[in-house]
Design a protein around this motif. Structure first.
Motif, PDB file in Angstrom:
ATOM      1  N   VAL A 190       0.842  -1.196   0.000  1.00  0.00           N
ATOM      2  CA  VAL A 190       0.000   0.000   0.000  1.00  0.00           C
ATOM      3  C   VAL A 190       0.877   1.245   0.000  1.00  0.00           C
ATOM      4  O   VAL A 190       0.650   2.188  -0.772  1.00  0.00           O
ATOM      5  CB  VAL A 190      -0.962   0.011   1.211  1.00  0.00           C
ATOM      6  CG1 VAL A 190      -1.658   1.356   1.345  1.00  0.00           C
ATOM      7  CG2 VAL A 190      -1.980  -1.103   1.089  1.00  0.00           C
ATOM      8  N   THR A 191       1.890   1.256   0.839  1.00  0.00           N
ATOM      9  CA  THR A 191       2.795   2.400   0.907  1.00  0.00           C
ATOM     10  C   THR A 191       3.524   2.592  -0.417  1.00  0.00           C
ATOM     11  O   THR A 191       3.664   3.723  -0.904  1.00  0.00           O
ATOM     12  CB  THR A 191       3.797   2.219   2.060  1.00  0.00           C
ATOM     13  OG1 THR A 191       3.054   2.055   3.273  1.00  0.00           O
ATOM     14  CG2 THR A 191       4.719   3.403   2.182  1.00  0.00           C
ATOM     15  N   ALA A 192       3.996   1.505  -1.013  1.00  0.00           N
ATOM     16  CA  ALA A 192       4.706   1.598  -2.300  1.00  0.00           C
ATOM     17  C   ALA A 192       3.778   2.111  -3.396  1.00  0.00           C
ATOM     18  O   ALA A 192       4.177   2.945  -4.218  1.00  0.00           O
ATOM     19  CB  ALA A 192       5.284   0.240  -2.678  1.00  0.00           C
ATOM     20  N   ALA A 193       2.524   1.632  -3.403  1.00  0.00           N
ATOM     21  CA  ALA A 193       1.564   2.094  -4.414  1.00  0.00           C
ATOM     22  C   ALA A 193       1.265   3.573  -4.229  1.00  0.00           C
ATOM     23  O   ALA A 193       1.162   4.329  -5.203  1.00  0.00           O
ATOM     24  CB  ALA A 193       0.277   1.275  -4.331  1.00  0.00           C
ATOM     25  N   ARG A 194       1.143   4.013  -3.001  1.00  0.00           N
ATOM     26  CA  ARG A 194       0.904   5.429  -2.724  1.00  0.00           C
ATOM     27  C   ARG A 194       2.084   6.273  -3.168  1.00  0.00           C
ATOM     28  O   ARG A 194       1.943   7.307  -3.807  1.00  0.00           O
ATOM     29  CB  ARG A 194       0.639   5.608  -1.233  1.00  0.00           C
ATOM     30  CG  ARG A 194       0.405   7.050  -0.815  1.00  0.00           C
ATOM     31  CD  ARG A 194       1.597   7.556  -0.078  1.00  0.00           C
ATOM     32  NE  ARG A 194       1.335   8.860   0.503  1.00  0.00           N
ATOM     33  CZ  ARG A 194       2.270   9.563   1.052  1.00  0.00           C
ATOM     34  NH1 ARG A 194       3.499   9.118   1.122  1.00  0.00           N
ATOM     35  NH2 ARG A 194       2.012  10.737   1.555  1.00  0.00           N
ATOM     36  N   ASN A 195       3.303   5.833  -2.855  1.00  0.00           N
ATOM     37  CA  ASN A 195       4.496   6.571  -3.263  1.00  0.00           C
ATOM     38  C   ASN A 195       4.624   6.625  -4.780  1.00  0.00           C
ATOM     39  O   ASN A 195       5.006   7.658  -5.344  1.00  0.00           O
ATOM     40  CB  ASN A 195       5.745   5.961  -2.632  1.00  0.00           C
ATOM     41  CG  ASN A 195       5.783   6.173  -1.129  1.00  0.00           C
ATOM     42  OD1 ASN A 195       5.088   7.046  -0.599  1.00  0.00           O
ATOM     43  ND2 ASN A 195       6.560   5.363  -0.433  1.00  0.00           N
ATOM     44  N   GLN A 196       4.312   5.524  -5.445  1.00  0.00           N
ATOM     45  CA  GLN A 196       4.357   5.488  -6.915  1.00  0.00           C
ATOM     46  C   GLN A 196       3.329   6.452  -7.498  1.00  0.00           C
ATOM     47  O   GLN A 196       3.619   7.178  -8.444  1.00  0.00           O
ATOM     48  CB  GLN A 196       4.112   4.060  -7.425  1.00  0.00           C
ATOM     49  CG  GLN A 196       4.064   3.942  -8.927  1.00  0.00           C
ATOM     50  CD  GLN A 196       5.395   4.220  -9.590  1.00  0.00           C
ATOM     51  OE1 GLN A 196       6.451   4.103  -8.982  1.00  0.00           O
ATOM     52  NE2 GLN A 196       5.346   4.607 -10.847  1.00  0.00           N
ATOM     53  N   ALA A 197       2.129   6.471  -6.923  1.00  0.00           N
ATOM     54  CA  ALA A 197       1.080   7.370  -7.409  1.00  0.00           C
ATOM     55  C   ALA A 197       1.491   8.828  -7.236  1.00  0.00           C
ATOM     56  O   ALA A 197       1.259   9.651  -8.120  1.00  0.00           O
ATOM     57  CB  ALA A 197      -0.236   7.088  -6.691  1.00  0.00           C
ATOM     58  N   ARG A 198       2.115   9.143  -6.116  1.00  0.00           N
ATOM     59  CA  ARG A 198       2.583  10.521  -5.894  1.00  0.00           C
ATOM     60  C   ARG A 198       3.682  10.887  -6.870  1.00  0.00           C
ATOM     61  O   ARG A 198       3.729  11.992  -7.388  1.00  0.00           O
ATOM     62  CB  ARG A 198       3.088  10.688  -4.466  1.00  0.00           C
ATOM     63  CG  ARG A 198       1.976  10.792  -3.467  1.00  0.00           C
ATOM     64  CD  ARG A 198       2.494  11.149  -2.130  1.00  0.00           C
ATOM     65  NE  ARG A 198       2.802  12.579  -2.128  1.00  0.00           N
ATOM     66  CZ  ARG A 198       3.174  13.234  -1.046  1.00  0.00           C
ATOM     67  NH1 ARG A 198       3.296  12.603   0.073  1.00  0.00           N
ATOM     68  NH2 ARG A 198       3.424  14.508  -1.102  1.00  0.00           N
ATOM     69  N   ALA A 199       4.607   9.959  -7.125  1.00  0.00           N
ATOM     70  CA  ALA A 199       5.723  10.234  -8.029  1.00  0.00           C
ATOM     71  C   ALA A 199       5.233  10.434  -9.461  1.00  0.00           C
ATOM     72  O   ALA A 199       5.704  11.323 -10.170  1.00  0.00           O
ATOM     73  CB  ALA A 199       6.745   9.102  -7.969  1.00  0.00           C
ATOM     74  N   VAL A 200       4.278   9.617  -9.870  1.00  0.00           N
ATOM     75  CA  VAL A 200       3.777   9.685 -11.242  1.00  0.00           C
ATOM     76  C   VAL A 200       2.940  10.935 -11.452  1.00  0.00           C
ATOM     77  O   VAL A 200       2.908  11.489 -12.545  1.00  0.00           O
ATOM     78  CB  VAL A 200       2.964   8.414 -11.570  1.00  0.00           C
ATOM     79  CG1 VAL A 200       2.192   8.563 -12.854  1.00  0.00           C
ATOM     80  CG2 VAL A 200       3.888   7.220 -11.663  1.00  0.00           C
ATOM     81  N   ALA A 201       2.282  11.412 -10.410  1.00  0.00           N
ATOM     82  CA  ALA A 201       1.377  12.554 -10.540  1.00  0.00           C
ATOM     83  C   ALA A 201       2.087  13.812 -11.010  1.00  0.00           C
ATOM     84  O   ALA A 201       1.476  14.672 -11.632  1.00  0.00           O
ATOM     85  CB  ALA A 201       0.680  12.818  -9.214  1.00  0.00           C
ATOM     86  N   ALA A 202       3.365  13.927 -10.763  1.00  0.00           N
ATOM     87  CA  ALA A 202       4.107  15.121 -11.136  1.00  0.00           C
ATOM     88  C   ALA A 202       4.490  15.056 -12.617  1.00  0.00           C
ATOM     89  O   ALA A 202       5.459  14.426 -12.987  1.00  0.00           O
ATOM     90  CB  ALA A 202       5.353  15.261 -10.275  1.00  0.00           C
ATOM     91  N   GLY A 203       3.705  15.700 -13.454  1.00  0.00           N
ATOM     92  CA  GLY A 203       4.050  15.856 -14.851  1.00  0.00           C
ATOM     93  C   GLY A 203       3.837  14.646 -15.734  1.00  0.00           C
ATOM     94  O   GLY A 203       4.351  14.601 -16.841  1.00  0.00           O
TER      95      GLY A 203
END
Length: 198
Positions: free
Chosen positions: A74-87
């Motif tokens: 869950v934490t990894a998916a959240r971090n990936q979603a945050r990273a991808v959201a930028a641009g």
């Protein structure tokens, strides 16, 4: 018919065509700006969701002895979603959000096995907040997709398609949920329900 009347008619037709052309171009600009604005609204709601996930994980972690892999996913998916959201492109954001939704669903399914979670005081607030965020994400996604539909329809409509081709106006991408597991709503209310005994 005199040559003056013919010239006036030709000038009037040319003027109407030019005015229509500028109006069509300005409509494409307006729609692009609406799409950008509605995407920012989607992004704000996704950010709220990303900020809530660590609180949810921490609450669940404190109340139950979960398998570490689930919390890490869950934490990894959240971090990936945050990273991808930028641009990122809309499809990249959609894929990352689908993975986060699936991870939250898995967390929810495992949480059903731990009735002690009901005792955590923060749960009710987190449940309401996550539900509200999911509703706002759905609403902003509908607005964004409606704006995309308006632009894409205009691009494919004649004679506006001519203006779109001349100015290289490309269709926008819908923000859609792709995976069947992501289409399932996160059953947050089941996180803390006691399992029937035996």
């Amino acid at each position: 018919m005199s040559s003056t009347v013919i010239v006036i008619v030709v000038v009037a037709v040319a003027l109407v065509a030019v005015l229509w052309y500028f109006a069509a171009y300005n409509e494409f600009v307006r729609l692009r700006n609406l799409i950008a604005e509605s995407w920012k609204q989607v992004d704000v709601e996704l950010q709220r969701r990303h900020e809530l996930v660590p609180n949810l994980v921490a609450t669940v972690e404190r109340a139950a002895e979960f398998e570490r892999g689930t919390l890490e996913s869950v934490t990894a998916a959240r971090n990936q979603a945050r990273a991808v959201a930028a641009g990122a492109e809309v499809s990249g954001v959609a894929n990352a959000e689908n993975a986060l939704t699936a991870a939250l669903s898995h967390l929810s399914a495992l949480a059903e096995q731990y009735p002690d979670l009901r005792a955590v005081q923060n749960y009710a607030a987190l449940q309401r907040e996550l539900s509200d965020i999911e509703d706002r994400i759905a609403a902003t996604r509908r607005l964004y997709n409606a704006n995309v539909r308006a632009l894409n329809t205009k691009i494919e409509s004649i004679p506006a398609a001519i203006v779109a081709t001349v100015h290289h106006v490309s269709p926008a991408e819908y923000f859609e949920i792709s995976g069947p597991e992501a289409r399932e709503p996160v059953a947050v209310n089941k996180l803390f329900e006691a399992q029937p005994e035996g």
